[in-house]
Design a protein around this motif. Structure first.
Motif, PDB file in Angstrom:
ATOM      1  N   SER A  60     -63.382  33.271 -24.264  1.00  0.00           N
ATOM      2  CA  SER A  60     -63.290  33.318 -25.730  1.00  0.00           C
ATOM      3  C   SER A  60     -61.874  33.657 -26.179  1.00  0.00           C
ATOM      4  CB  SER A  60     -64.276  34.348 -26.288  1.00  0.00           C
ATOM      5  OG  SER A  60     -64.015  35.640 -25.761  1.00  0.00           O
ATOM      6  N   GLU A  61     -61.177  34.492 -25.407  1.00  0.00           N
ATOM      7  CA  GLU A  61     -59.814  34.860 -25.769  1.00  0.00           C
ATOM      8  C   GLU A  61     -58.858  33.695 -25.553  1.00  0.00           C
ATOM      9  OE1 GLU A  61     -60.045  39.637 -24.807  1.00  0.00           O
ATOM     10  OE2 GLU A  61     -59.735  38.210 -23.177  1.00  0.00           O
ATOM     11  N   VAL A  62     -59.034  32.957 -24.458  1.00  0.00           N
ATOM     12  CA  VAL A  62     -58.210  31.773 -24.245  1.00  0.00           C
ATOM     13  C   VAL A  62     -58.461  30.750 -25.340  1.00  0.00           C
ATOM     14  CG1 VAL A  62     -57.685  29.858 -22.684  1.00  0.00           C
ATOM     15  CG2 VAL A  62     -58.150  32.139 -21.751  1.00  0.00           C
ATOM     16  N   ALA A  63     -59.725  30.561 -25.685  1.00  0.00           N
ATOM     17  CA  ALA A  63     -60.066  29.608 -26.744  1.00  0.00           C
ATOM     18  C   ALA A  63     -59.398  29.983 -28.060  1.00  0.00           C
ATOM     19  CB  ALA A  63     -61.580  29.538 -26.910  1.00  0.00           C
ATOM     20  N   ALA A  64     -59.417  31.278 -28.386  1.00  0.00           N
ATOM     21  CA  ALA A  64     -58.791  31.727 -29.633  1.00  0.00           C
ATOM     22  C   ALA A  64     -57.282  31.500 -29.596  1.00  0.00           C
ATOM     23  CB  ALA A  64     -59.108  33.202 -29.861  1.00  0.00           C
ATOM     24  N   LEU A  65     -56.665  31.807 -28.462  1.00  0.00           N
ATOM     25  CA  LEU A  65     -55.219  31.613 -28.334  1.00  0.00           C
ATOM     26  C   LEU A  65     -54.850  30.135 -28.412  1.00  0.00           C
ATOM     27  CD1 LEU A  65     -54.498  34.160 -25.457  1.00  0.00           C
ATOM     28  CD2 LEU A  65     -53.707  34.352 -27.830  1.00  0.00           C
ATOM     29  N   ALA A  66     -55.750  29.272 -27.917  1.00  0.00           N
ATOM     30  CA  ALA A  66     -55.491  27.826 -27.936  1.00  0.00           C
ATOM     31  C   ALA A  66     -55.988  27.159 -29.210  1.00  0.00           C
ATOM     32  CB  ALA A  66     -56.149  27.172 -26.726  1.00  0.00           C
ATOM     33  N   MET A  85     -59.139  26.636 -30.368  1.00  0.00           N
ATOM     34  CA  MET A  85     -60.253  25.718 -30.165  1.00  0.00           C
ATOM     35  C   MET A  85     -61.531  26.523 -30.012  1.00  0.00           C
ATOM     36  SD  MET A  85     -59.524  24.557 -26.176  1.00  0.00           S
ATOM     37  CE  MET A  85     -57.903  23.922 -26.600  1.00  0.00           C
ATOM     38  N   SER A  86     -62.658  25.856 -30.063  1.00  0.00           N
ATOM     39  CA  SER A  86     -63.928  26.564 -29.944  1.00  0.00           C
ATOM     40  C   SER A  86     -64.139  27.035 -28.507  1.00  0.00           C
ATOM     41  CB  SER A  86     -65.089  25.660 -30.359  1.00  0.00           C
ATOM     42  OG  SER A  86     -65.278  24.626 -29.407  1.00  0.00           O
ATOM     43  N   ALA A 120     -51.828  23.117 -25.716  1.00  0.00           N
ATOM     44  CA  ALA A 120     -52.394  24.354 -26.277  1.00  0.00           C
ATOM     45  C   ALA A 120     -52.969  25.233 -25.170  1.00  0.00           C
ATOM     46  CB  ALA A 120     -53.472  24.014 -27.301  1.00  0.00           C
ATOM     47  N   VAL A 121     -53.651  24.619 -24.221  1.00  0.00           N
ATOM     48  CA  VAL A 121     -54.191  25.378 -23.092  1.00  0.00           C
ATOM     49  C   VAL A 121     -53.058  25.963 -22.258  1.00  0.00           C
ATOM     50  CG1 VAL A 121     -55.494  25.205 -20.928  1.00  0.00           C
ATOM     51  CG2 VAL A 121     -56.349  24.091 -22.995  1.00  0.00           C
ATOM     52  N   ALA A 122     -52.034  25.150 -21.988  1.00  0.00           N
ATOM     53  CA  ALA A 122     -50.889  25.618 -21.200  1.00  0.00           C
ATOM     54  C   ALA A 122     -50.206  26.788 -21.895  1.00  0.00           C
ATOM     55  CB  ALA A 122     -49.905  24.474 -20.983  1.00  0.00           C
TER      56      ALA A 122
END
Length: 298
Positions: free
Chosen positions: A39-45, A47-48, A70-72
């Protein structure tokens, strides 16, 4: 190699390396996983959580460059890791299908052009050699053959630096910083696996090393990748002793996937004197080097 598994393990391993503090997030008191939560990676990127979870399950097919970036960015990937992620996405898309057959044919039939060997032979100040992403030594000048005498001496190494590193006991004497060389070797192979996932010889090599070396298997599971273009390394050659050498790795424009590496010593240094001694020894034992029979310096 299974692309979805590669993607899943790579993204999971990168997420585990990023602490909340490093990502600028509160650490909290109850964290069941190392690194960040999905969830934290998703928020930083931006995206859901559901979409990021889909990516981390290995579904990169059709993902846009903007999403990959965005993921990178969220996972704080370095240049080598970003390139690896892009390679995994291309493999998932099947966008490498047109070049896959050509790469296989090139790997099977490649022999050094006469002009390339002339170029290598013209480099007399240091070892110069060509390798592929599997770390096979494909062509070398006389000094490189003398430098890697132990690699060539054992038929079991098959002139492969990774196999020598992990399966040949003499490697630990040749590499004073063996752990560092082991890390680099695995990272090079892991990078090649992302760039060329359909290379059967690479797949076979990795399988062999995973089966025969616990050190390799542990490092392979870490999914670390890197660019390996320049630096300084220490060696202990059984003929001339300790060497500290700088190296430059040059991608060959005429032969995609192959790297020309040249080692040199600081002028006037003990290592430069040792290289000169090795060159003299190599010239004396040229016939022995050609037949992979390399006696010690007399």
């Amino acid at each position: 190699m299974d692309n979805r598994e590669e993607v899943r393990e790579f993204l999971t391993s990168r997420r585990a390396k990023i602490t909340p503090e490093r990502a600028g997030l509160p650490s909290g008191s109850r964290r069941r996983v190392p690194g960040l939560r999905r969830s934290e990676v998703a928020a930083l990127a931006d995206m859901s959580v559901e979409y990021y979870a889909k990516l981390e399950r290995g579904n990169l097919a059709g993902v846009s460059p903007a999403v990959l970036e965005a993921v990178a960015r969220a996972l704080q990937l370095d240049d080598a890791e970003r390139a690896h992620l892009l390679n995994l996405a291309r493999a998932a898309d099947g966008s490498d299908a047109l070049t896959r057959r050509a790469r296989r044919r090139t790997a099977q039939q490649w022999t050094p052009r006469r002009s390339l060997q002339w170029t290598l032979d013209a480099i007399t100040a240091g070892p110069a050699f060509v390798r592929n992403g599997r770390m096979d030594l494909l062509a070398a000048n006389q000094l490189a053959r003398a430098f890697y005498a132990d690699v060539y001496a054992s038929p079991g190494n098959q002139a492969n630096l990774a196999r020598f590193n992990f399966l040949d006991p003499s490697a630990r004497g040749f590499y004073p910083d063996w752990d560092t060389f082991a890390d680099v070797a695995v990272a090079i192979l892991r990078t090649e696996a992302g760039r060329n996932p359909h290379d059967k010889e690479l797949h076979d090599l990795v399988g062999e090393l995973c089966t025969r070396s616990d050190e390799f298997r542990t490092r392979w599971g870490a999914h670390d990748v890197r660019h390996h273009g320049t630096g300084t390394k220490r060696f202990h050659h059984r003929v001339v002793g300790d060497l500290t050498l700088a190296f430059e790795g040059l991608e060959m424009a005429a032969e995609p996937g192959l790297t020309l590496t040249v080692y040199t010593a600081e002028p006037g240094s003990p290592s430069a004197e040792a290289l000169a001694l090795l060159a003299s020894w190599a010239a004396t034992h040229e016939r022995d080097l050609a037949s992979d029979t390399v006696p010690l310096l007399e």
